[in-house]
Design an enzyme around this catalytic site. Structure first.
Site, mmCIF file in Angstrom:
data_model
loop_
_atom_site.group_PDB
_atom_site.id
_atom_site.type_symbol
_atom_site.label_atom_id
_atom_site.label_comp_id
_atom_site.label_asym_id
_atom_site.label_seq_id
_atom_site.Cartn_x
_atom_site.Cartn_y
_atom_site.Cartn_z
ATOM 1 N N GLY A 15 0.835 -1.208 0.000
ATOM 2 C CA GLY A 15 0.000 0.000 0.000
ATOM 3 C C GLY A 15 0.865 1.251 0.000
ATOM 4 O O GLY A 15 1.854 1.311 0.717
ATOM 5 N N ARG A 76 1.498 -5.032 -5.714
ATOM 6 C CA ARG A 76 1.558 -6.295 -4.991
ATOM 7 C C ARG A 76 2.011 -7.319 -6.031
ATOM 8 O O ARG A 76 1.507 -7.333 -7.152
ATOM 9 C CB ARG A 76 0.215 -6.628 -4.371
ATOM 10 C CG ARG A 76 -0.184 -5.539 -3.370
ATOM 11 C CD ARG A 76 -1.259 -5.937 -2.402
ATOM 12 N NE ARG A 76 -1.176 -5.123 -1.192
ATOM 13 C CZ ARG A 76 -1.798 -3.938 -1.017
ATOM 14 N NH1 ARG A 76 -2.537 -3.436 -1.977
ATOM 15 N NH2 ARG A 76 -1.654 -3.275 0.107
ATOM 16 N N ASP A 107 4.274 -4.423 6.669
ATOM 17 C CA ASP A 107 4.803 -5.683 7.211
ATOM 18 C C ASP A 107 4.846 -6.797 6.162
ATOM 19 O O ASP A 107 5.729 -7.651 6.202
ATOM 20 C CB ASP A 107 4.014 -6.114 8.451
ATOM 21 C CG ASP A 107 2.597 -6.495 8.106
ATOM 22 O OD1 ASP A 107 1.937 -5.740 7.364
ATOM 23 O OD2 ASP A 107 2.137 -7.555 8.569
ATOM 24 N N THR A 130 3.523 3.107 5.819
ATOM 25 C CA THR A 130 2.117 2.696 5.874
ATOM 26 C C THR A 130 1.300 3.719 6.647
ATOM 27 O O THR A 130 1.761 4.235 7.667
ATOM 28 C CB THR A 130 1.943 1.295 6.516
ATOM 29 O OG1 THR A 130 0.591 1.150 6.964
ATOM 30 C CG2 THR A 130 2.849 1.070 7.705
ATOM 31 N N ASP A 132 -1.225 3.064 8.289
ATOM 32 C CA ASP A 132 -1.927 2.421 9.412
ATOM 33 C C ASP A 132 -1.187 2.487 10.753
ATOM 34 O O ASP A 132 -1.779 2.207 11.796
ATOM 35 C CB ASP A 132 -2.219 0.950 9.078
ATOM 36 C CG ASP A 132 -3.291 0.830 8.010
ATOM 37 O OD1 ASP A 132 -4.152 1.732 7.943
ATOM 38 O OD2 ASP A 132 -3.257 -0.130 7.234
ATOM 39 N N ASP A 134 0.837 0.452 12.167
ATOM 40 C CA ASP A 134 0.559 -0.778 12.906
ATOM 41 C C ASP A 134 1.729 -1.761 12.853
ATOM 42 O O ASP A 134 1.542 -2.969 12.765
ATOM 43 C CB ASP A 134 -0.714 -1.442 12.355
ATOM 44 C CG ASP A 134 -0.582 -1.792 10.880
ATOM 45 O OD1 ASP A 134 0.360 -1.305 10.238
ATOM 46 O OD2 ASP A 134 -1.420 -2.557 10.389
ATOM 47 N N ARG A 176 -8.178 -1.340 8.211
ATOM 48 C CA ARG A 176 -8.853 -2.650 8.182
ATOM 49 C C ARG A 176 -8.570 -3.435 9.454
ATOM 50 O O ARG A 176 -9.433 -4.106 9.991
ATOM 51 C CB ARG A 176 -8.393 -3.461 6.971
ATOM 52 C CG ARG A 176 -9.348 -3.323 5.799
ATOM 53 C CD ARG A 176 -9.130 -4.429 4.798
ATOM 54 N NE ARG A 176 -7.803 -4.342 4.199
ATOM 55 C CZ ARG A 176 -7.542 -3.680 3.084
ATOM 56 N NH1 ARG A 176 -8.495 -3.060 2.441
ATOM 57 N NH2 ARG A 176 -6.330 -3.635 2.599
HETATM 58 P P1 ADP Z 1 2.258 -4.246 2.751
HETATM 59 O O1 ADP Z 1 3.742 -4.194 2.581
HETATM 60 O O2 ADP Z 1 1.625 -2.898 2.539
HETATM 61 O O3 ADP Z 1 1.854 -4.932 4.047
HETATM 62 P P2 ADP Z 1 1.451 -6.617 1.200
HETATM 63 O O4 ADP Z 1 1.133 -7.439 2.402
HETATM 64 O O5 ADP Z 1 0.485 -6.623 0.086
HETATM 65 O O6 ADP Z 1 1.666 -5.072 1.522
HETATM 66 O O7 ADP Z 1 2.861 -7.111 0.640
HETATM 67 C C1 ADP Z 1 3.463 -6.484 -0.469
HETATM 68 C C2 ADP Z 1 4.220 -7.481 -1.306
HETATM 69 O O8 ADP Z 1 5.277 -8.069 -0.523
HETATM 70 C C3 ADP Z 1 3.424 -8.677 -1.800
HETATM 71 O O9 ADP Z 1 2.638 -8.395 -2.931
HETATM 72 C C4 ADP Z 1 4.542 -9.659 -2.122
HETATM 73 O O10 ADP Z 1 5.136 -9.341 -3.355
HETATM 74 C C5 ADP Z 1 5.524 -9.397 -0.984
HETATM 75 N N1 ADP Z 1 5.290 -10.365 0.106
HETATM 76 C C6 ADP Z 1 4.428 -10.261 1.142
HETATM 77 N N2 ADP Z 1 4.460 -11.364 1.923
HETATM 78 C C7 ADP Z 1 5.344 -12.207 1.339
HETATM 79 C C8 ADP Z 1 5.817 -13.523 1.635
HETATM 80 N N3 ADP Z 1 5.370 -14.203 2.681
HETATM 81 N N4 ADP Z 1 6.731 -14.076 0.799
HETATM 82 C C9 ADP Z 1 7.200 -13.398 -0.263
HETATM 83 N N5 ADP Z 1 6.791 -12.148 -0.594
HETATM 84 C C10 ADP Z 1 5.882 -11.564 0.183
#
Ligand code: ADP
Length: 327
Positions: A15, A76, A107, A130, A132, A134, A176
């Site tokens: 995000g 993503r 995270d 982020t 959030d 969090d 969320r």
């Molecule tokens: P945020 O960083 O905002 O929490 P996401 O949870 O969507 O966003 O994670 C962003 C990107 O990080 C994912 O689309 C993916 O490419 C990578 N990612 C997240 N979790 C994993 C994981 N367990 N293994 C490998 N890549 C990951």
């Protein structure tokens, strides 16, 4: 013996949040200050997998500190969840000699970075971007202050019209899993009630207090709801209230994505600049595979494998203050 970092990549992932550009600027310029070559990786991990990587110069980040969004775009990336995708990403970095990475995201992005750095010889540093707020291990995240100030500005405007018409407004803000935006913006705008995912809502208490206010003709009320509250957002909350108190004039406002955009506040620009600077210092000094945080105004480094979403504990004191100040 750790390999000396000479070429670094920076990417924004997950995000977006206001202040990401200020962080990118800080990383690029601190890297160049140390004589490193800096590369921008487009659209988060997608650019790494698909080889969409550009050379960054000091001028590449001119005139962006005040801009929301991220010049590197964000995304993503499904492929990065698979070893094959990460291996492809590694080969694309390796062929350019990139031997250090800065990941700006939440995270989820840190989890990706942790897995990547454990499989391949490329140290990763996380920067918490982020809205959030969090993530455990930092008091602030890049973008939260801007998002909450955007919410405050919007809610203030809604209060004007609520006041003119004697209406109850149920206002939904982002969050969320985390209620920080709702909590902070609700307190700052004098909301009568704040509904957040971390705290059980006793709807009867809210209904009782609205009924009592109706009796004494206090008809202007604001209820701030985090999108992830247990009722499922502002519209659902309004429906429940309307059923019990049909005489109340209720309106729903969902603030939505305006909270992600806009020019970052001074606080977010400073935070991003300071954290971005320290991310590069970490790579240069060999403090690897951590994310950069600030705790009690001091830099704080958390290993990426310990980066987790923070479960918020809302102090009862805050809720008491909300109740007393909104009568
Ligand atoms: P945020 O960083 O905002 O929490 P996401 O949870 O969507 O966003 O994670 C962003 C990107 O990080 C994912 O689309 C993916 O490419 C990578 N990612 C997240 N979790 C994993 C994981 N367990 N293994 C490998 N890549 C990951």
């Amino acid at each position: 013996m750790k390999q000396k970092v000479t070429k670094i990549g920076i990417l924004s992932s997950g995000g977006d949040s206001p202040g990401m550009n200020a962080a990118i600027r800080a990383v690029v310029r601190t890297g160049i200050h140390h004589g490193l070559e800096v590369f921008g990786i487009m659209r988060g991990y997608s650019g790494m997998v698909e080889d969409d990587i550009i050379k960054m110069e000091s001028r590449s980040v001119a005139n962006i500190i005040q801009r929301g969004g991220t010049i590197l775009k964000t995304a993503r990336c499904k492929d990065f969840f698979e070893y094959e995708g990460r291996k492809k990403a590694y080969n694309n970095l390796k062929k350019r000699g990139i031997n250090g990475l800065v990941i700006l995201g939440g995270d989820g992005s840190f989890r990706g970075a942790q897995i990547f750095s454990s499989e391949f010889d490329i140290p990763c540093i996380g920067l918490p971007g982020t809205i959030d707020k969090d993530i455990a291990g930092t008091d602030f995240t890049i973008g939260f202050d801007t998002a909450v100030n955007t919410a405050v500005e919007a809610i203030d405007k809604i209060r004007d019209t609520a006041d003119a018409h004697d209406r109850l407004f149920v206002i939904e803000v982002m969050g969320r899993d985390a209620g920080y935006i709702a909590l902070h913006s609700g307190i700052a705008t004098g909301a009568e009630n704040i509904l957040i995912p971390e705290r059980k809502t006793v709807m009867n208490d809210i209904l009782d207090s609205l009924e009592e206010k109706e009796k004494r003709q206090k008809l202007v009320n604001l209820i701030v709801v985090a999108e992830g509250d247990e009722f499922g957002g502002a519209q659902e909350v309004a429906n429940v209230i309307k059923k019990k108190l049909p005489n109340l004039e209720i309106r729903v406002a969902i603030l939505g994505h305006i909270q992600r955009g806009g020019s970052p506040t001074c606080m977010d620009r400073l935070l991003a600049s300071r954290m971005g600077y320290h991310a590069v210092e970490c790579l240069v000094e060999g403090k690897h595979n951590v994310f950069v945080g600030i705790v009690n105004n001091k830099m704080h480094y958390t290993p990426l494998n310990e980066a987790v979403k923070k479960k918020q504990v809302i102090s009862q004191e805050w809720m008491k203050i909300v109740k007393i100040l909104s009568t």
